[in-house]
Design a protein around this motif. Structure first.
Motif, mmCIF file in Angstrom:
data_model
loop_
_atom_site.group_PDB
_atom_site.id
_atom_site.type_symbol
_atom_site.label_atom_id
_atom_site.label_comp_id
_atom_site.label_asym_id
_atom_site.label_seq_id
_atom_site.Cartn_x
_atom_site.Cartn_y
_atom_site.Cartn_z
ATOM 1 N N ASP A 18 0.828 -1.217 0.000
ATOM 2 C CA ASP A 18 0.000 0.000 0.000
ATOM 3 C C ASP A 18 0.860 1.265 0.000
ATOM 4 O O ASP A 18 1.901 1.312 0.664
ATOM 5 C CB ASP A 18 -0.896 0.014 1.246
ATOM 6 N N GLU A 32 2.434 0.150 4.037
ATOM 7 C CA GLU A 32 2.767 -1.154 4.625
ATOM 8 C C GLU A 32 2.668 -2.230 3.550
ATOM 9 O O GLU A 32 2.115 -2.006 2.474
ATOM 10 C CB GLU A 32 1.802 -1.503 5.765
ATOM 11 N N ASN A 34 1.063 -6.010 3.106
ATOM 12 C CA ASN A 34 0.162 -6.991 3.709
ATOM 13 C C ASN A 34 0.518 -8.378 3.201
ATOM 14 O O ASN A 34 0.596 -8.595 1.986
ATOM 15 C CB ASN A 34 -1.291 -6.694 3.318
ATOM 16 N N ARG A 338 -8.322 2.926 -2.477
ATOM 17 C CA ARG A 338 -9.247 3.229 -1.381
ATOM 18 C C ARG A 338 -9.233 4.728 -1.136
ATOM 19 O O ARG A 338 -8.167 5.343 -1.153
ATOM 20 C CB ARG A 338 -8.819 2.500 -0.099
#
Ligand code: ADP
Ligand code: MG
Length: 364
Positions: A18, A32, A34, A338
């Motif tokens: 991200d 980060e 994931n 997002r």
């Protein structure tokens, strides 16, 4: 598992890195990586298709070209990685087992993957909680994990990352049972740990990337994406963060949104941790706060449309599959956009802080 020197020949990673666009340097900085329960390959790619379809209909009125929304194959590519892992495991009668939370809120994102896996690869998926695995599972002498009478080729964790996923010893013994078996774990324990904020911070230290990469250009490119990251044994930084908490984010080793500390809470927590002495500080890392440019956006939540200043976070999906030394897949797999109101610190969609979005490429 380390003590018994457990061999894991086949590794499957379904990841998402991200980023936010830092307005000061105009560069994408990593938030980060994931490595467990990477969400929204399903609904994220559907939203991109939704936006394309809307622009096909209304693009002319809006002056926007639907072709400028990049195609997003995240669900198809994640399903393909799961399908190929199933092939590597090489047991025709085996299934993929998705580990889910008892009260799963993000099930439609998961179903979309299961659907592709069945339609395109002919692979069956079962959904189980860790408690169900403990009740219905066993490991055969040859290492095969059998749950509810079915051999399992791949255990795909869409739960198991939060303390609340392990309310009792039952869930821990399910995790141990899975680890003792020959089933492919997505993620393996090591991949799970690589996704922690602590490892992200360690990788950003001088000379650490050099341990894993030879090519200097690659190293430089990666490093350019790193924001400032510090461990809390750095007294200078802890002091700066207490003085100017708005320039930092304080992160514990948690996933799933809603756990980071900002501003006043960050300062109070740092002061408390410092006073506690001992290991307390080591549970956290400090990160430079990134400030993306905000823009006016229409957001839809619960069927209601509202206009707000908002900022976006871009995720790039990636899949990796290896069997011993043979790398079967090492690919980018589409994206997740997002968008959240700029006044909100957190970013999770499932947690209710953000909405799913798409990219529209421009010439700027
Ligand atoms: P989690 O594992 O809980 O998703 P993240 O590190 O992704 O933890 O943080 C959650 C959210 O907090 C992100 O989606 C982002 O919106 C915000 N955030 C995290 N780190 C930063 C940062 N350095 N600067 C600004 N916002 C951040
Ligand atoms: Mg996150």
């Amino acid at each position: 598992m380390m003590a018994v020197n457990k061999k894991e020949d086949i590794r499957l990673g379904l990841h998402r890195s991200d980023y936010m666009l830092d307005s000061e340097t105009n560069s994408l900085l990593q938030i980060e990586l994931n490595t467990i329960s990477t969400s929204f390959p399903g609904l994220g790619s559907l939203v991109s298709e939704l936006h394309r379809t809307l622009l096909n209909q209304y693009g002319e009125v809006l002056g926007l070209d639907s072709e400028r929304i990049p195609r997003n194959w995240a669900a198809i590519q994640f399903a393909e990685a799961l399908g190929k892992a199933w092939v590597e495991y090489n047991n025709e009668s085996a299934v993929v087992m998705m580990i889910v939370q008892a009260e799963e809120r993000n099930m439609y994102d998961q179903y979309w993957l299961i659907n592709h896996l069945k339609e395109s690869h002919g692979v069956m998926t079962i959904r189980k909680t860790l408690a169900q695995v403990e009740a219905e599972g066993l490991v055969l002498p040859n290492g095969t994990l059998v749950v509810d009478g079915r051999p399992v080729a791949v255990v795909y964790f869409r739960a198991g990352y939060a303390p609340t996923d392990y309310p009792s010893e039952v869930e821990w013994s399910a995790r141990l049972l899975i680890e003792q078996s020959s089933a492919i774990k997505c993620p393996s324990i090591s991949y799970h740990l690589v996704g922690t904020k602590k490892i992200q911070q360690e990788l950003a230290k001088p000379s650490v990337l050099e341990r894993f990469l030879d090519n200097e250009e690659d190293i430089a490119k990666l490093r350019k994406c790193f924001a400032g990251l510090w461990s809390l044994d750095n007294e200078e930084i802890v002091k700066s963060a207490i003085e100017k908490p708005d320039l930092f984010v304080l992160k514990p080793q948690r996933e799933g949104g809603g756990n980071n500390l900002y501003g006043h809470d960050l300062r109070e927590t740092l002061i408390r941790l410092k006073n506690e002495q001992g290991e307390a500080l080591a549970a956290y890392i400090l990160m430079q706060r990134i400030f993306p440019r905000a823009s006016l956006t229409q957001l839809v939540q619960g069927g209601v449309c509202f206009e707000e200043l908002s900022i976006s976070e871009l995720g790039i999906f990636g899949s990796y599959l290896r069997n011993k030394d043979k790398v079967v897949i090492n690919n980018q797999c589409g994206y997740l956009m997002r968008t959240k109101v700029s006044s909100s610190n957190e970013g999770g969609v499932a947690a209710g802080f953000a909405v799913l979005d798409s990219i529209l490429l421009t010439d700027e």
